[in-house]
Scaffold this motif. Structure first.
Motif, PDB file in Angstrom:
ATOM      1  N   ALA A 264    -123.246  58.043 -87.255  1.00 45.50           N
ATOM      2  CA  ALA A 264    -123.101  56.780 -87.985  1.00 45.50           C
ATOM      3  C   ALA A 264    -124.215  55.825 -87.566  1.00 45.50           C
ATOM      4  CB  ALA A 264    -121.738  56.166 -87.696  1.00 45.50           C
TER       5      ALA A 264
ATOM      6  N   GLN B  58    -124.259  52.584 -87.403  1.00 49.74           N
ATOM      7  CA  GLN B  58    -123.856  51.403 -86.646  1.00 49.74           C
ATOM      8  C   GLN B  58    -122.590  51.668 -85.846  1.00 49.74           C
ATOM      9  OE1 GLN B  58    -123.384  48.531 -89.801  1.00 49.74           O
ATOM     10  NE2 GLN B  58    -125.526  47.886 -89.704  1.00 49.74           N
TER      11      GLN B  58
ATOM     12  N   PRO C 102    -118.839  50.926 -84.741  1.00 51.29           N
ATOM     13  CA  PRO C 102    -117.726  50.417 -85.546  1.00 51.29           C
ATOM     14  C   PRO C 102    -117.333  48.998 -85.144  1.00 51.29           C
ATOM     15  CG  PRO C 102    -116.947  52.020 -83.940  1.00 51.29           C
ATOM     16  CD  PRO C 102    -118.442  52.058 -83.881  1.00 51.29           C
TER      17      PRO C 102
ATOM     18  N   ASP D 279    -118.809  58.470 -85.205  1.00 51.91           N
ATOM     19  CA  ASP D 279    -119.232  57.092 -84.983  1.00 51.91           C
ATOM     20  C   ASP D 279    -120.677  57.130 -84.530  1.00 51.91           C
ATOM     21  OD1 ASP D 279    -119.178  57.839 -82.315  1.00 51.91           O
ATOM     22  OD2 ASP D 279    -117.486  56.559 -81.772  1.00 51.91           O
ATOM     23  N   ASP D 280    -121.164  56.066 -83.911  1.00 52.12           N
ATOM     24  CA  ASP D 280    -122.566  56.025 -83.506  1.00 52.12           C
ATOM     25  C   ASP D 280    -122.829  56.787 -82.211  1.00 52.12           C
ATOM     26  OD1 ASP D 280    -120.988  54.013 -82.228  1.00 52.12           O
ATOM     27  OD2 ASP D 280    -122.817  53.089 -81.490  1.00 52.12           O
TER      28      ASP D 280
ATOM     29  N   LYS E 253    -110.355  52.785 -97.991  1.00 46.63           N
ATOM     30  CA  LYS E 253    -110.804  53.327 -96.713  1.00 46.63           C
ATOM     31  C   LYS E 253    -109.739  54.266 -96.148  1.00 46.63           C
ATOM     32  CE  LYS E 253    -114.524  50.728 -96.725  1.00 46.63           C
ATOM     33  NZ  LYS E 253    -115.884  51.288 -96.923  1.00 46.63           N
TER      34      LYS E 253
ATOM     35  N   ASN F 247    -115.192  55.578 -93.588  1.00 48.70           N
ATOM     36  CA  ASN F 247    -115.770  55.588 -94.922  1.00 48.70           C
ATOM     37  C   ASN F 247    -115.458  56.938 -95.586  1.00 48.70           C
ATOM     38  OD1 ASN F 247    -117.803  56.130 -97.031  1.00 48.70           O
ATOM     39  ND2 ASN F 247    -118.706  54.203 -96.379  1.00 48.70           N
TER      40      ASN F 247
ATOM     41  N   THR G 298    -118.843  59.062 -96.548  1.00 41.60           N
ATOM     42  CA  THR G 298    -119.774  59.548 -95.530  1.00 41.60           C
ATOM     43  C   THR G 298    -119.101  60.104 -94.286  1.00 41.60           C
ATOM     44  OG1 THR G 298    -119.960  57.401 -94.412  1.00 41.60           O
ATOM     45  CG2 THR G 298    -121.431  57.823 -96.291  1.00 41.60           C
TER      46      THR G 298
ATOM     47  N   ALA H 117    -118.392  58.092 -91.816  1.00 45.55           N
ATOM     48  CA  ALA H 117    -118.774  57.158 -90.754  1.00 45.55           C
ATOM     49  C   ALA H 117    -117.585  56.291 -90.355  1.00 45.55           C
ATOM     50  CB  ALA H 117    -119.935  56.280 -91.206  1.00 45.55           C
TER      51      ALA H 117
ATOM     52  N   GLU I  49    -116.191  53.005 -89.481  1.00 44.91           N
ATOM     53  CA  GLU I  49    -116.613  51.619 -89.711  1.00 44.91           C
ATOM     54  C   GLU I  49    -115.816  50.630 -88.885  1.00 44.91           C
ATOM     55  OE1 GLU I  49    -118.227  52.192 -94.290  1.00 44.91           O
ATOM     56  OE2 GLU I  49    -116.318  51.160 -93.944  1.00 44.91           O
ATOM     57  N   GLY I  50    -114.660  51.047 -88.404  1.00 43.72           N
ATOM     58  CA  GLY I  50    -113.842  50.155 -87.598  1.00 43.72           C
ATOM     59  C   GLY I  50    -112.963  50.924 -86.640  1.00 43.72           C
TER      60      GLY I  50
END
Length: 360
Positions: A120, A122, A124, A266-267, A283, A298, A301, A303, A305-306
């Motif tokens: 990802a 970014q 989350p 995640d990142d 979501k 998401n 993707t 990813a 996000e939170g």
């Protein structure tokens, strides 16, 4: 007293031979025909959308006419020289991708391979929570699936010999309807599709379809998509499913067979142990088994996000034994679309909590 040095001519000859061999070896190292990727190193993590460097050690004893670079099986770049390049990751799915350099020269070709992991882009967003309402819950229920429909909770309770499908009054926690599973089955995730309820089993490779109104079992289906049956949800078009890995599978809403998937990152890397699922405002929400975290994912993707930290919902000393603490963990997400209320629960928890998210 100083003594003169006597040199043994045989030993001296051997020494010179070794020295020449060493020099020859050094020379060979500069003309090696060994080829490999200098970058990326195997398993390099690359944020989605970012470029990464590609450099190959070609050797210098064989002429290189051209090089074609592929990501997975798709041509990404071609060159007629051996200089380093940059490759883009835009449009690539999160997860592992094979990188191949096809080297052509002197009528021959050679393939070199490496791989990258797309993460990802970014970190989350982080959330905590506010408890809005505390509702009673049957502590005999080992919650595996939770949904809210038409003013009631629909719940799948797990564990061999204790598995069931339940319809529960939200205000009192009273079980209004119940269908027990045979003791050979461990009930897992559920989801509601129209007038039907779909329920998975843990390791039995079978799912059940019930009439929502009567809880009569209508049919069974073979579940072979994941390594085990864990969570289920329905987004209005397809069924979402987890198996304890970092993959969310997409299933046909009529046949319950796989039609696609996303891998969740995640990142930092892949997120394993994805479990209970809910779809909220487009979501995917998924709890991470044995943690106090629910992820916001998401759906296109994968990813993250939170991340919602639900630590502290129950008193730390509620479960007295270490075994109970390890097993009776957060597991259950339900959403009332009409009033936008979010509910969470856990295995054998005494309450279902209505919560509101608070961004850190």
């Amino acid at each position: 007293m100083r003594f003169g040095l006597k040199i043994n001519p045989i030993k001296n000859f051997i020494f010179i031979g070794v020295a020449l061999a060493f020099v020859s070896a050094c020379k060979d190292s500069t003309t090696t025909t060994y080829r490999s990727f200098l970058s990326p190193m195997i398993g390099l993590n690359v944020p989605a959308g970012k470029e990464f460097d590609v450099k190959v050690q070609f050797g210098n004893e064989q002429k290189v006419d051209s090089v074609i670079y592929l990501i997975d099986t798709v041509k990404a770049f071609s060159k007629t020289d051996t200089s380093a390049i940059k490759l883009k990751t835009e449009g690539l799915k999160l997860g592992n991708h094979l990188l191949t350099a096809k080297i052509f020269g002197e009528g021959k070709s050679e393939d070199l391979t490496s791989n990258i992991n797309i993460l990802a882009a970014q970190a989350p967003a982080e959330y905590t929570y506010k408890v809005i309402k505390t509702l009673p819950h049957d502590t005999a229920s080992y919650v595996e699936g939770l949904e809210y429909h038409d003013g009631f909770f629909y719940e799948s309770a797990g564990d061999y010999g204790h598995s069931s499908l339940r319809k529960v009054d939200q205000a009192s926690g009273k079980v209004l309807q119940k269908a027990d599973l045979d003791k050979q089955y461990f009930g897992e995730g559920i989801t509601v599709i129209g007038n039907k309820i779909i329920q998975l089993t843990y390791r039995e490779k079978v799912g059940f379809v019930y009439d929502k109104a009567t809880f009569k079992k209508l049919s069974e289906f073979s579940y072979t998509t994941g390594r085990e049956g864990w969570g289920l949800a329905f987004d209005g078009q397809k069924v979402l499913n987890t198996d304890g890995s970092n993959t969310i599978f997409f299933l046909n809403k009529d046949t319950y067979q796989k039609i696609g998937s996303i891998d969740v990152f995640d990142d930092k890397g892949a997120i394993q142990n994805l479990n209970e699922l809910e779809v909220i405002d487009g979501k995917i929400y998924s709890n991470v088994y044995t943690t106090n975290n629910i992820l916001i994912i998401n759906p296109e993707t994968g990813a993250v996000e939170g991340k919602i930290d639900l630590s502290g919902l129950l008193p730390a000393d509620y479960f007295k034994t270490e075994d109970a603490k390890a097993n009776n963990v957060l597991n259950g997400i339900a959403y009332d679309k009409a009033t936008k209320r979010l509910f969470v629960a856990g295995k054998k928890w005494p309450h279902i909590f209505q919560i509101e998210l608070v961004k850190k």
